[in-house]
Design a protein around this motif. Structure first.
Motif, short mmCIF file in Angstrom:
data_model
loop_
_atom_site.label_atom_id
_atom_site.label_comp_id
_atom_site.label_asym_id
_atom_site.label_seq_id
_atom_site.Cartn_x
_atom_site.Cartn_y
_atom_site.Cartn_z
N ALA A 147 1.20 -1.14 -0.18
CA ALA A 147 0.06 -0.01 -0.19
C ALA A 147 1.30 1.60 0.04
O ALA A 147 1.61 1.25 0.55
CB ALA A 147 -1.01 -0.07 1.08
N LEU A 148 0.44 2.40 -0.23
CA LEU A 148 1.06 3.39 -0.57
C LEU A 148 0.23 4.44 -0.14
O LEU A 148 -1.02 4.42 -0.90
CB LEU A 148 1.50 4.04 -1.64
CG LEU A 148 1.94 5.50 -1.60
CD1 LEU A 148 3.26 5.61 -2.86
CD2 LEU A 148 0.88 6.47 -1.55
N ALA A 187 -0.07 -6.08 5.70
CA ALA A 187 0.44 -5.87 4.39
C ALA A 187 1.48 -6.10 4.70
O ALA A 187 2.22 -5.95 5.28
CB ALA A 187 0.14 -4.44 4.01
N ALA A 188 2.01 -6.31 3.16
CA ALA A 188 3.31 -6.84 2.97
C ALA A 188 4.68 -5.18 3.24
O ALA A 188 5.73 -5.84 3.89
CB ALA A 188 3.07 -8.15 1.82
N LYS A 189 4.06 -4.32 2.74
CA LYS A 189 4.98 -2.94 2.57
C LYS A 189 3.86 -1.94 2.94
O LYS A 189 2.80 -2.31 2.08
CB LYS A 189 5.55 -3.04 1.51
CG LYS A 189 6.45 -1.72 1.40
CD LYS A 189 7.30 -2.32 0.04
CE LYS A 189 8.13 -2.89 0.19
NZ LYS A 189 9.25 -2.63 -1.59
N VAL A 190 4.16 -0.90 3.85
CA VAL A 190 3.47 0.51 3.71
C VAL A 190 4.06 1.43 2.95
O VAL A 190 4.97 1.57 3.86
CB VAL A 190 2.63 0.67 4.63
CG1 VAL A 190 1.80 1.53 4.19
CG2 VAL A 190 1.62 -0.56 4.72
N TYR A 191 3.91 2.12 2.38
CA TYR A 191 4.79 3.33 1.72
C TYR A 191 4.39 4.25 2.87
O TYR A 191 3.12 3.99 2.17
CB TYR A 191 4.63 3.35 0.24
CG TYR A 191 5.62 2.60 -0.49
CD1 TYR A 191 7.05 2.61 -0.27
CD2 TYR A 191 5.13 1.74 -1.40
CE1 TYR A 191 7.57 1.87 -1.37
CE2 TYR A 191 5.86 1.01 -2.45
CZ TYR A 191 7.16 0.83 -1.81
OH TYR A 191 7.67 -0.17 -3.03
N ALA A 192 4.61 5.06 3.45
CA ALA A 192 4.14 6.49 4.01
C ALA A 192 4.82 7.96 3.01
O ALA A 192 5.81 7.99 3.54
CB ALA A 192 4.80 5.89 5.43
N ALA A 193 4.05 8.18 2.05
CA ALA A 193 4.17 9.03 1.59
C ALA A 193 3.98 11.13 2.42
O ALA A 193 3.01 10.54 2.66
CB ALA A 193 3.64 9.62 0.12
#
Length: 234
Positions: free
Chosen positions: A8-9, A30-36
């Motif tokens: 997710a982003l 979630a396997a990966k979370v982009y925190a923008a």
């Protein structure tokens, strides 16, 4: 779609609702979370991947989409709020800024990530809008206008992305207890509750999510003889 195992982003993930989204996504598996965030150094969430993203800057958006090429869940959360009357001399400039952040950015960010989502099987886009997409309140007409644009862009994107199996989800909260509503009186939802309801809605494949009683009442009023948008005071 299930959250577990997804990449997710979240835009605007350094504070407020976006921060809660990033944390909840990790907790949901979630396997990966982009925190923008405009300034990724401001992201302080263990386990996420900070990424630079200014939703009003096309070059920044393109760079983020190129870097986060494994995303299959995009949460367009970043937004701005302002207050003032339409007859104020500054109203037009205020409206332009809000439209850029709350409306146009939903389109530009989704445009950039649509090919990414397609390559990764379709996935989903979640647009955090507002109950004020459907009506306005005194002093909030410019904000409402920008959110109404965001709603219609969301509806159009839903139609256009259907063919690549990308689900587009609209979220219409009333006031949420974050720093953005610090000076607002009246009922506010806990951000943790809003995020929980939204992620449950994503897993239920909903296309519209109402997170509070105010949203449900306003939505119901739209087909009545006294819709909320005809009120002259709130």
């Amino acid at each position: 779609m299930q959250i577990k195992g997804r990449t997710a982003l979240v835009t605007g993930a350094n504070r407020g609702l976006g921060l809660h989204f990033a944390k909840a996504l990790l907790e949901a598996g979630a396997a990966k979370v982009y925190a923008a965030a405009r300034n990724p150094a401001s992201v302080d969430i263990p386990g996420v991947v900070p990424i630079q993203l200014d939703v009003t800057d096309p070059a920044s958006i393109a760079a983020a989409a190129a870097r986060a090429s494994d995303v299959d869940l995009l949460i367009n959360n970043a937004g701005a709020a302002d207050r003032g009357l339409l007859l104020d001399p500054q109203a037009v400039d205020r409206l332009r800024g809000l439209i850029e952040t709350n409306g146009i950015s939903l389109l530009t960010v989704t445009q950039a990530f649509a090919p990414v989502l397609k390559r990764n099987g379709g996935g989903a886009v979640v647009n955090v809008l507002s109950v004020l997409s459907w009506f306005t309140a005194p002093g909030l007409a410019t904000y409402s206008g920008s959110k109404a644009l965001g709603w219609q862009l969301t509806n159009g994107l839903r139609q256009e992305l259907h063919g690549q199996q990308t689900r587009v989800i609209a979220v219409h909260p009333a006031y949420i207890d974050t720093d953005m509503t610090k000076g607002v009186t009246g009922p506010k939802s806990r951000p943790e509750d809003v995020v929980r309801i939204v992620l449950e809605g994503v897993e239920q494949n909903l296309e519209e999510i109402l997170v509070d009683e105010i949203g449900r009442q306003v939505k119901q009023s739209l087909s009545s003889a006294t819709p909320a948008y005809l009120a002259t005071s709130v």
